[in-house]
Design a protein around this motif. Sequence first.
Motif, mmCIF file in Angstrom:
data_model
loop_
_atom_site.group_PDB
_atom_site.id
_atom_site.type_symbol
_atom_site.label_atom_id
_atom_site.label_comp_id
_atom_site.label_asym_id
_atom_site.label_seq_id
_atom_site.Cartn_x
_atom_site.Cartn_y
_atom_site.Cartn_z
ATOM 1 N N GLY A 1 -3.123 10.152 -0.859
ATOM 2 C CA GLY A 1 -2.746 11.173 0.108
ATOM 3 C C GLY A 1 -3.261 10.911 1.501
ATOM 4 O O GLY A 1 -3.037 9.857 2.078
ATOM 5 N N THR A 2 -4.003 11.867 2.045
ATOM 6 C CA THR A 2 -4.503 11.761 3.416
ATOM 7 C C THR A 2 -5.878 11.102 3.497
ATOM 8 O O THR A 2 -6.451 10.999 4.584
ATOM 9 N N GLY B 1 6.076 -0.971 7.646
ATOM 10 C CA GLY B 1 6.086 -0.104 6.468
ATOM 11 C C GLY B 1 7.103 1.006 6.600
ATOM 12 O O GLY B 1 8.125 0.854 7.287
ATOM 13 N N THR B 2 6.796 2.120 5.980
ATOM 14 C CA THR B 2 7.704 3.254 6.051
ATOM 15 C C THR B 2 6.946 4.549 5.812
ATOM 16 O O THR B 2 5.921 4.562 5.110
ATOM 17 N N SER B 3 7.426 5.607 6.410
ATOM 18 C CA SER B 3 6.905 6.951 6.173
ATOM 19 C C SER B 3 8.018 7.928 6.546
ATOM 20 O O SER B 3 9.088 7.511 6.988
ATOM 21 N N THR B 4 7.761 9.200 6.382
ATOM 22 C CA THR B 4 8.777 10.198 6.727
ATOM 23 C C THR B 4 8.205 11.190 7.726
ATOM 24 O O THR B 4 6.995 11.210 7.996
ATOM 25 N N ALA B 5 9.073 12.042 8.237
ATOM 26 C CA ALA B 5 8.639 13.079 9.172
ATOM 27 C C ALA B 5 7.725 14.090 8.492
ATOM 28 O O ALA B 5 7.042 14.878 9.166
ATOM 29 N N ASN B 6 7.678 14.059 7.163
ATOM 30 C CA ASN B 6 6.812 14.995 6.427
ATOM 31 C C ASN B 6 5.392 14.476 6.237
ATOM 32 O O ASN B 6 4.457 15.259 6.136
ATOM 33 N N CYS B 7 5.240 13.145 6.157
ATOM 34 C CA CYS B 7 3.914 12.590 5.838
ATOM 35 C C CYS B 7 3.339 11.715 6.947
ATOM 36 O O CYS B 7 2.128 11.715 7.181
ATOM 37 N N GLY B 8 4.162 10.931 7.629
ATOM 38 C CA GLY B 8 3.663 10.068 8.689
ATOM 39 C C GLY B 8 2.683 9.028 8.179
ATOM 40 O O GLY B 8 2.617 8.720 6.991
ATOM 41 N N ILE B 9 1.875 8.495 9.104
ATOM 42 C CA ILE B 9 0.909 7.441 8.751
ATOM 43 C C ILE B 9 -0.363 7.595 9.574
ATOM 44 O O ILE B 9 -0.345 8.089 10.712
ATOM 45 N N LYS B 10 -1.473 7.172 8.966
ATOM 46 C CA LYS B 10 -2.780 7.182 9.637
ATOM 47 C C LYS B 10 -3.475 5.867 9.319
ATOM 48 O O LYS B 10 -3.446 5.397 8.177
ATOM 49 N N LEU B 11 -4.105 5.259 10.331
ATOM 50 C CA LEU B 11 -4.832 4.005 10.164
ATOM 51 C C LEU B 11 -6.233 4.146 10.740
ATOM 52 O O LEU B 11 -6.427 4.807 11.773
ATOM 53 N N GLY B 12 -7.211 3.504 10.104
ATOM 54 C CA GLY B 12 -8.577 3.564 10.598
ATOM 55 C C GLY B 12 -9.405 2.410 10.056
ATOM 56 O O GLY B 12 -8.996 1.715 9.122
ATOM 57 N N HIS C 1 1.928 15.215 1.595
ATOM 58 C CA HIS C 1 3.294 15.523 1.189
ATOM 59 C C HIS C 1 3.673 14.652 -0.003
ATOM 60 O O HIS C 1 3.067 13.609 -0.236
ATOM 61 N N ALA C 2 4.690 15.100 -0.747
ATOM 62 C CA ALA C 2 5.163 14.328 -1.895
ATOM 63 C C ALA C 2 5.868 13.045 -1.481
ATOM 64 O O ALA C 2 6.046 12.133 -2.298
ATOM 65 N N ASP C 3 6.287 12.940 -0.226
ATOM 66 C CA ASP C 3 6.873 11.693 0.274
ATOM 67 C C ASP C 3 5.791 10.602 0.312
ATOM 68 O O ASP C 3 4.589 10.904 0.338
ATOM 69 N N THR C 4 6.241 9.342 0.346
ATOM 70 C CA THR C 4 5.312 8.212 0.292
ATOM 71 C C THR C 4 5.171 7.529 1.649
ATOM 72 O O THR C 4 6.159 7.302 2.345
ATOM 73 N N THR C 5 3.933 7.213 1.999
ATOM 74 C CA THR C 5 3.633 6.378 3.158
ATOM 75 C C THR C 5 3.302 4.980 2.650
ATOM 76 O O THR C 5 2.435 4.830 1.787
ATOM 77 N N PHE D 1 0.848 -1.186 0.000
ATOM 78 C CA PHE D 1 0.000 0.000 0.000
ATOM 79 C C PHE D 1 0.887 1.240 0.000
ATOM 80 O O PHE D 1 1.775 1.382 0.846
ATOM 81 N N ASP D 2 0.662 2.143 -0.951
ATOM 82 C CA ASP D 2 1.422 3.388 -1.036
ATOM 83 C C ASP D 2 0.463 4.563 -1.103
ATOM 84 O O ASP D 2 -0.441 4.599 -1.945
ATOM 85 N N ALA D 3 0.651 5.524 -0.218
ATOM 86 C CA ALA D 3 -0.149 6.743 -0.205
ATOM 87 C C ALA D 3 0.779 7.928 -0.416
ATOM 88 O O ALA D 3 1.800 8.054 0.251
#
Length: 216
Positions: A88-89, A116-127, A198-202, A80-82
């Motif tokens: 995005g969000t 997974g992976t994310s950056t300090a710019n995008c982070g991650i959200k789960l629901g 953000h342009a970074d990928t979660t 999964f890539d956001a």
Amino acid sequence: MSYSSLGGSFLPSADYTITGAWTFSQTPTIGSGAYVTTGATQTLTAKSLTAPTITGIVAGVPDLTLGLGTNLTKFCTTQFDAVTGTTGTTLTNIVGLTGFSVVASGVYKFLIEISGTSTANCGIKLGFKYTTTTLTDLEAVGTGFTASAVACQHTTTSTDQASLYAQTAAVIAVRLFGRLTINAAGTIALQGAQNAAHADTTSVYVGSSMTLSRVA
């Protein structure tokens, strides 16, 4: 000297003393009876194993309605890539972690393990996404891990697509566990997204899992 036959071999009919070397005039051959043989030489050829593809333990069959004391584990089968410009969000289904069937008045515990992976710019959200399902109550505790820190969160918000865990940081893993009580029957899916656009990928990696167990 007389001999008697026994099982395809010959034994003396009385006690005798034999001197000198014994000589066998025939090569044993495979067959029936008391004879033993030499088999053909076999050549072993090296084989290689191909890594399996994770397809989810219920892929291709109808989703199961859990009985009391039973559980179901599913796995993410497609990374999964956001990223801003795509999902995005916006919370979106994680492939493989969908279609958990629940019944009215049932009580379930859940365990979610995300790698997974994310950056300090995008982070991650789960629901959770509820399809026809409504909840009476929910308790969820989430622990998020970065390379150098751990963050814990707690929520009781039981509305559709409410955040179970949300952090803007370079999160590499999330562990969520809790309990929910069902008001109306339906299905539940786990969804993911960036916590900040953000342009970074979660990303959520293949093999991440969710287990749902009916406890009451």
